[in-house]
Design a protein around this motif. Structure first.
Motif, short mmCIF file in Angstrom:
data_model
loop_
_atom_site.label_atom_id
_atom_site.label_comp_id
_atom_site.label_asym_id
_atom_site.label_seq_id
_atom_site.Cartn_x
_atom_site.Cartn_y
_atom_site.Cartn_z
N LYS A 170 60.92 -22.26 93.09
CA LYS A 170 60.09 -21.07 93.21
C LYS A 170 58.62 -21.43 93.39
O LYS A 170 57.87 -20.69 94.01
N ALA A 171 58.21 -22.58 92.86
CA ALA A 171 56.81 -23.01 92.98
C ALA A 171 56.54 -23.71 94.29
O ALA A 171 55.40 -23.72 94.76
N PHE A 172 57.57 -24.33 94.88
CA PHE A 172 57.42 -25.07 96.13
C PHE A 172 58.29 -24.43 97.20
O PHE A 172 59.43 -24.89 97.44
N PRO A 173 57.84 -23.36 97.87
CA PRO A 173 58.70 -22.71 98.87
C PRO A 173 58.90 -23.55 100.12
O PRO A 173 59.93 -23.42 100.80
N THR A 174 57.97 -24.42 100.45
CA THR A 174 58.05 -25.24 101.67
C THR A 174 57.70 -26.68 101.31
O THR A 174 56.72 -26.92 100.58
N TYR A 175 58.51 -27.60 101.84
CA TYR A 175 58.26 -29.02 101.59
C TYR A 175 58.89 -29.82 102.71
O TYR A 175 59.79 -29.34 103.43
N ALA A 176 58.36 -31.02 102.91
CA ALA A 176 58.87 -31.93 103.94
C ALA A 176 58.60 -33.35 103.47
O ALA A 176 57.64 -33.61 102.73
N PHE A 177 59.47 -34.27 103.93
CA PHE A 177 59.38 -35.67 103.55
C PHE A 177 59.34 -36.53 104.81
O PHE A 177 59.90 -36.16 105.85
N ASP A 178 58.69 -37.67 104.70
CA ASP A 178 58.64 -38.61 105.81
C ASP A 178 59.81 -39.58 105.75
O ASP A 178 60.71 -39.42 104.90
N GLU A 192 55.90 -14.03 82.22
CA GLU A 192 56.84 -14.62 83.17
C GLU A 192 56.17 -15.81 83.83
O GLU A 192 55.65 -15.73 84.96
N PRO A 193 56.13 -16.93 83.15
CA PRO A 193 55.40 -18.08 83.70
C PRO A 193 56.11 -18.65 84.92
O PRO A 193 57.33 -18.79 84.95
N LEU A 194 55.30 -18.95 85.94
CA LEU A 194 55.84 -19.62 87.12
C LEU A 194 56.05 -21.10 86.86
O LEU A 194 56.97 -21.72 87.43
N TYR A 195 55.23 -21.66 85.98
CA TYR A 195 55.33 -23.08 85.62
C TYR A 195 55.63 -23.18 84.14
O TYR A 195 54.89 -22.64 83.29
N SER A 196 56.71 -23.83 83.82
CA SER A 196 57.10 -24.08 82.43
C SER A 196 57.96 -25.34 82.42
O SER A 196 58.61 -25.67 83.43
N HIS A 197 57.96 -26.02 81.33
CA HIS A 197 58.74 -27.25 81.22
C HIS A 197 60.23 -26.94 81.35
O HIS A 197 60.77 -26.10 80.61
N GLY A 198 60.86 -27.58 82.30
CA GLY A 198 62.27 -27.32 82.58
C GLY A 198 62.50 -26.13 83.47
O GLY A 198 63.65 -25.69 83.63
N GLY A 199 61.45 -25.57 84.09
CA GLY A 199 61.60 -24.40 84.93
C GLY A 199 62.13 -24.74 86.32
O GLY A 199 62.46 -25.90 86.64
N ALA A 200 62.20 -23.72 87.16
CA ALA A 200 62.74 -23.87 88.52
C ALA A 200 61.61 -24.27 89.45
O ALA A 200 60.67 -23.49 89.68
#
Length: 553
Positions: free
Chosen positions: A148-156, A137-145
């Motif tokens: 799920k890998a980035f639960p928190t993010y913010a932009f300036d 069950e890869p967390l990182y795969s081409h074309g994946g979601a």
């Protein structure tokens, strides 16, 4: 006189004040929730009143009488109708509630199209590093979601990533420095170059937190810092890295800035300092800042290997024993420093054996500041003399018990030209100016937790004291006050910190005795009368040479 204890509110009141503020904030939030309907209706009534006032001002004067008659008729009808006032009040409250609602646009729950595309590209770039063919069950795969890998993010405001939490699989080798460096370099390149990023690895939770660091202040001029004897402020850093602040004056404002404090003296574990950097990175500025702080409680010997007069403002000042820029003067000064170190050690040892405190002349700190000492290596070899660096072995090895501190500043490319005692005994390290991650790790002994950038202002770099953490560093602006390109405000700041000028020891003159007024009024430049023959004050002529008789004569 016995000292009165501080009031309880000043001694342990910080926790009580914080608890009081938290209670007040909680009460205000609860009151806002309870009174929210009343606040909404009051806001709506205010808006309805403003709309009615605006309608009245927009109505022409010849039509205002008809408008008043219409309003009075409506009020009369409402008053005569059964339950009319109640229905009118309900209608008014409903209209006020509708008008007083919050009309601000709702914030979007997710990123927009450009931000989503940026997160997808970053996710795809991490797939080769965080994926394995054996993972069911890869967390990182081409074309994946990517969510799920980035639960928190913010932009300036510019649409670039300002904060990001990255989840990675447990089999990633996060304990290896090379693997972590590859991920950090990739995230810094994909998130936007020209900024410094701070990386926090959570090995237990398999998460990496990426944050953007704000630029350090570059407008702090040299000034008197609130420190104790034995503490030297190297510069200023991020507030999250140290737990101390210093009150500073910036123009007419005052602010608290977290410093990087270097402690020297008998109990110091890092008694000597090595500063390296590119040309123009600010190593001379750092030495001037250290010299101005050292002159408050000690004596200074300065070696100027650059020969550009960067330390001319310190020549002849109180506490400055020498400012040498020539090979002969540098050798003589360093030989004296080695002899003085040995003398202090012997004097302190005799006092310890006798059970007495150390002599006062061994307690005053002695600072040896060397700017580019490797410039004299080739000159000494061409002149057939020994390298002046070899004279630093005694102050470096035995300087701490003798209150002797050595500070060496040189170019980053000349580190191999420094002798082994200099590299071994300088546990406090500073790197200024642009440098690669490999160079920073080679000098500091550990990689920084931030990504180095290519363009840095003068005095910006990294510092590490012994085995402590690596700090970002900004040296206070301490330029050469005699340089024409230096702003007037910075010149005045440096000149105000210089000690007064004193006459060197070899140029001291005997104070003049009190003389009669008639003698004091005479012109000192008047020619003295020629001495007469036989005058007892006239110096006798040197006797003629007596010929030596030999057998031949």
């Amino acid at each position: 006189m016995a000292r009165r204890p501080l009031p309880r509110i000043l001694s342990n009141g910080s926790a009580q004040l914080a608890r009081s503020r938290e209670l007040a904030r909680t009460a205000a939030d609860s009151a806002t929730d309870v009174l929210h309907p009343l606040i909404t209706i009051a806001r709506g009534l205010r808006r309805l009143a403003a709309a009615g006032r605006r309608r009245w001002t927009e109505t022409p004067k010849e039509r205002r009488g008809a408008l008043l008659f219409l309003a009075a008729s409506v009020i009369l009808v409402v008053a005569l109708v059964p339950y009319g006032p109640l229905l009118a009040a309900i209608t008014l409250m409903a209209a006020a509630a509708w008008q007083g609602r919050d009309r601000s646009p709702a914030a979007s729950d997710g990123p927009d199209e450009s931000q989503t595309q940026r997160l997808k590209s970053l996710y795809e770039a991490l797939v080769p590093y965080f994926s394995a063919a054996e993972d069911p069950e890869p967390l990182y795969s081409h074309g994946g979601a990517w969510d799920k890998a980035f639960p928190t993010y913010a932009f300036d405001g510019g649409g670039r990533i300002s904060q990001l939490v990255v989840r990675y699989p447990a089999y990633f080798t996060d304990g290896e420095a090379e693997a972590r460096a590859r991920i950090e370099h990739l995230l810094a390149a994909k998130s936007g170059r020209g900024r410094e990023y701070h990386f926090t690895w959570d090995e237990e939770g398999n998460q990496l937190t990426v944050g953007v660091l704000l630029p350090l202040p570059v407008d702090i001029a040299a000034q008197r810092f609130v420190t104790t004897p034995g503490e030297t402020v190297l510069g200023f850093t991020d507030p999250t890295r140290v737990q101390r602040t210093l009150p500073l004056t910036h123009g007419e404002r005052q602010r608290d800035v977290p410093p990087v404090v270097w402690r020297t003296g008998l109990r110091s574990t890092e008694p000597h300092l090595l500063a390296l950097g590119q040309p123009g990175s600010g190593t001379s500025t750092l030495l001037r800042s250290i010299a101005l702080q050292a002159l408050l409680h000690g004596d200074v010997v300065i070696v100027d290997g650059g020969g550009t007069g960067e330390y001319a403002c310190l020549t002849g000042r109180d506490g400055v024993l020498a400012v040498e820029a020539g090979l002969a003067g540098v050798t003589a000064s360093l030989e004296w420093a080695a002899t003085e170190t040995e003398r202090r050690l012997i004097a302190a040892n005799r006092a310890h054996q006798a059970g007495d405190p150390p002599p006062d002349d061994t307690k005053r700190p002695l600072w040896i500041l060397l700017d580019r000492p490797t410039a004299f290596t080739d000159l000494a070899a061409a002149d057939g003399r020994k390298d002046p660096q070899s004279l630093l072995q005694v102050p470096l090895r035995h300087g701490r018990p003798a209150n002797v501190t050595v500070v060496v500043a040189d170019q980053l490319d000349c580190m191999d030209a420094l002798i082994d005692p200099v590299r071994q005994h300088t546990r406090a390290r500073v790197v200024l100016g642009p440098a690669t991650a490999e160079q920073l790790e080679a000098v500091l002994g550990a990689p920084p937790h931030t990504t180095p950038i290519d363009e840095l202002p003068p005095g910006r770099g990294y510092a590490r004291l012994g085995s402590g953490p690596v700090h970002r560093l900004q040296v206070p602006a301490t330029p050469n006050p005699y340089d024409d390109a230096t702003p007037d405000a910075l010149c005045e700041a440096v000149l105000s910190l210089l000690p007064p000028r004193t006459t060197p020891a070899d140029g001291e003159t005997i104070p003049e005795q009190d003389q009669p007024d008639d003698v004091a009024e005479q012109d000192p430049t008047a020619e003295e009368p020629e001495p007469e023959p036989g005058d007892p004050k006239t110096p006798e002529a040197a006797p003629a040479a007596v010929p030596v008789l030999t057998k031949e004569t």
